[in-house]
Design a protein around this motif. Structure first.
Motif, short mmCIF file in Angstrom:
data_model
loop_
_atom_site.label_atom_id
_atom_site.label_comp_id
_atom_site.label_asym_id
_atom_site.label_seq_id
_atom_site.Cartn_x
_atom_site.Cartn_y
_atom_site.Cartn_z
N LEU A 31 0.44 -1.47 -0.33
CA LEU A 31 0.33 0.19 0.18
C LEU A 31 1.00 1.14 0.08
O LEU A 31 1.96 1.03 0.05
N GLY A 32 0.51 2.23 -0.41
CA GLY A 32 1.18 3.59 -0.56
C GLY A 32 0.02 4.89 -1.65
O GLY A 32 -0.33 3.39 -1.98
N GLY A 33 0.39 5.94 -0.89
CA GLY A 33 -0.79 6.82 -2.33
C GLY A 33 -0.40 6.62 -3.39
O GLY A 33 0.30 5.71 -3.92
N PRO A 34 -1.25 6.94 -4.10
CA PRO A 34 -0.75 6.60 -6.05
C PRO A 34 0.47 7.75 -5.69
O PRO A 34 0.67 9.04 -5.94
N GLY A 35 0.71 6.52 -6.70
CA GLY A 35 2.35 7.31 -7.71
C GLY A 35 3.26 7.06 -5.97
O GLY A 35 4.94 7.53 -6.76
N SER A 36 3.38 6.53 -5.73
CA SER A 36 4.14 5.88 -3.89
C SER A 36 5.09 5.32 -4.42
O SER A 36 6.50 5.30 -4.64
N GLY A 109 -1.80 -2.57 -4.18
CA GLY A 109 -2.62 -1.53 -4.13
C GLY A 109 -3.99 -2.05 -4.15
O GLY A 109 -5.20 -1.82 -3.95
N PHE A 110 -3.82 -2.67 -2.94
CA PHE A 110 -5.30 -3.68 -1.66
C PHE A 110 -4.52 -4.01 -0.43
O PHE A 110 -3.18 -4.61 -0.62
N PRO A 111 -5.86 -4.15 0.00
CA PRO A 111 -7.03 -3.43 0.24
C PRO A 111 -7.21 -1.77 0.48
O PRO A 111 -6.10 -1.27 1.35
N ARG A 112 -8.01 -1.67 -0.43
CA ARG A 112 -7.50 -0.44 -0.61
C ARG A 112 -9.08 1.03 0.13
O ARG A 112 -8.92 1.34 0.70
N ASN A 113 -9.93 0.33 0.98
CA ASN A 113 -10.73 0.71 1.99
C ASN A 113 -11.28 -0.49 2.83
O ASN A 113 -11.01 -1.75 2.84
N GLU A 114 -11.81 -0.64 3.78
CA GLU A 114 -12.25 -1.03 4.55
C GLU A 114 -13.16 -2.52 4.10
O GLU A 114 -13.22 -3.87 4.52
N PRO A 128 -2.37 -11.40 5.62
CA PRO A 128 -1.68 -11.17 4.90
C PRO A 128 -0.43 -11.45 6.34
O PRO A 128 -0.55 -11.59 7.32
N GLU A 129 0.81 -11.87 5.67
CA GLU A 129 2.24 -12.22 6.45
C GLU A 129 2.53 -10.27 6.90
O GLU A 129 2.81 -10.21 8.16
N PHE A 130 2.56 -9.41 5.96
CA PHE A 130 3.00 -8.26 6.43
C PHE A 130 2.45 -7.13 5.40
O PHE A 130 1.58 -7.58 4.39
N VAL A 131 2.33 -5.88 6.11
CA VAL A 131 2.01 -4.57 4.66
C VAL A 131 2.99 -3.96 4.35
O VAL A 131 3.54 -3.31 5.51
N LEU A 132 3.21 -4.17 3.04
CA LEU A 132 4.85 -3.22 2.85
C LEU A 132 4.01 -1.58 2.32
O LEU A 132 2.95 -1.57 1.34
N PHE A 133 4.44 -0.51 3.62
CA PHE A 133 3.47 0.48 3.02
C PHE A 133 4.64 1.55 2.30
O PHE A 133 5.84 1.92 3.71
N PRO A 173 -7.32 4.05 6.75
CA PRO A 173 -7.41 3.60 8.07
C PRO A 173 -7.12 2.26 7.82
O PRO A 173 -7.19 2.13 8.88
N VAL A 174 -6.80 1.94 6.34
CA VAL A 174 -6.81 0.66 6.43
C VAL A 174 -5.15 -0.21 7.30
O VAL A 174 -5.29 -0.94 7.83
N ILE A 175 -4.60 0.96 6.42
CA ILE A 175 -3.13 0.66 7.46
C ILE A 175 -2.99 1.37 8.48
O ILE A 175 -2.42 0.33 8.99
N ASP A 176 -3.96 1.93 8.91
CA ASP A 176 -4.12 1.95 10.84
C ASP A 176 -4.59 1.00 11.40
O ASP A 176 -3.73 0.49 12.69
N HIS A 177 -4.85 0.08 10.71
CA HIS A 177 -5.55 -1.25 10.83
C HIS A 177 -4.59 -2.14 11.44
O HIS A 177 -4.18 -2.87 12.30
N TYR A 178 -3.93 -2.66 10.37
CA TYR A 178 -2.62 -3.10 10.04
C TYR A 178 -1.27 -2.96 11.02
O TYR A 178 -0.96 -3.66 11.44
#
Ligand SMILES: Nc1ncnc2c1ncn2[C@@H]1O[C@H](COP(=O)(O)OP(=O)(O)OP(=O)(O)O)[C@@H](O)[C@H]1O
Ligand SMILES: Nc1ccn([C@H]2C[C@H](O)[C@@H](COP(=O)(O)O)O2)c(=O)n1
Ligand SMILES: [Mg+2]
Length: 209
Positions: A31-36, A109-114, A128-133, A173-178
């Motif tokens: 995950l990350g912003g568009p264009g990150s 680019g997933f999950p983009r929302n709750e 997920p094993e982990f979330v790369l941000f 908020p999804v990133i905050d969740h993880y």
């Protein structure tokens, strides 16, 4: 970590809970912003760590290109920077995972929302094993997207603010969740491609210990 056959130990299939079998897939969300730089770094992860890259946006674009019955609706969502109903995206991801011989996936680019997150959990049933941000300042994201030149219908001054709004309001908020589950691995994406990848590599190597 050099060869793609030299997998770190955490990639060994394991039983994560009683519902998962020994050959359950290993999933890393990106995950990350568009264009990150998610797509750019995913290509490098594939080369170095032997994952299969599944871009949620790419799978949706393939639906548009194939002329499927949902294609026009998906294209409208994309033009408006909106998130496509989760059931469609999760089914595409699930199909791609089932069709792959690999069991190690980076899902970009997933999950983009709750709703995305809950649908994946309910339909696919893998944590997920982990979330790369990839963290990157907003003005850098905008510049990168405007310079991308790949003919995307959403890379324009009309859609970019909408995509950024969705990112800040729905994806963070999804990133905050993880994050609250200790699963987020953050990388400073406001550096050169190679410098960012050094950060990515160190995360994968650290997680093998
Ligand atoms: N570290 C970097 N420094 C400068 N430019 C970069 C960097 N990483 C990627 N880019 C460029 O920025 C643009 C966006 O990168 P990329 O397509 O990988 O982002 P993305 O996160 O997948 O975006 P989207 O969410 O819109 O699909 C591309 O033109 C890419 O070449
Ligand atoms: N989980 C997702 C991922 C993508 N989309 C749609 C909306 C995005 O703006 C577009 C492009 O995705 P990207 O290539 O930027 O990752 O695809 C979605 O609805 N749901
Ligand atoms: Mg991308």
């Amino acid at each position: 970590m050099s060869a793609s056959t030299d997998y770190p130990s955490f990639l060994t299939p394991k039983v994560a809970n009683e519902n998962q079998s020994h050959d359950a897939a290993i999933v890393v969300f990106v995950l990350g912003g568009p264009g990150s730089g998610k797509g750019t770094q995913c290509q490098k992860i594939v080369e170095h760590f032997g994952f299969t890259h599944l871009g949620a946006g790419d799978l949706l674009q393939a639906e548009i290109d194939s002329g499927s019955e949902n294609g026009a609706m998906i294209e409208n969502f994309k033009k408006e920077g909106k998130i496509v109903p989760s059931e469609i995206t999760v089914r595409l991801l699930q199909q791609a995972m089932q069709q792959s011989e690999n069991k190690k996936f980076i899902i970009d680019g997933f999950p983009r929302n709750e709703e995305n997150r809950a649908a994946f959990e309910n339909i696919v049933g893998i944590e997920p094993e982990f979330v790369l941000f990839f963290e990157c300042p907003e003005e850098v994201l905008t510049k990168r997207i405007l310079n991308r030149n790949q003919g995307r219908v959403d890379d324009n001054v009309h859609t970019i603010p909408k995509r950024l709004k969705v990112y800040f309001e729905q994806t963070l908020p999804v990133i905050d969740h993880y994050s609250s589950k200790g699963k987020v691995q953050k990388v400073d994406a406001h550096r050169s491609v190679d410098e960012v990848f050094e950060g990515v590599k160190s995360i994968f190597c650290r997680l093998t210990k």
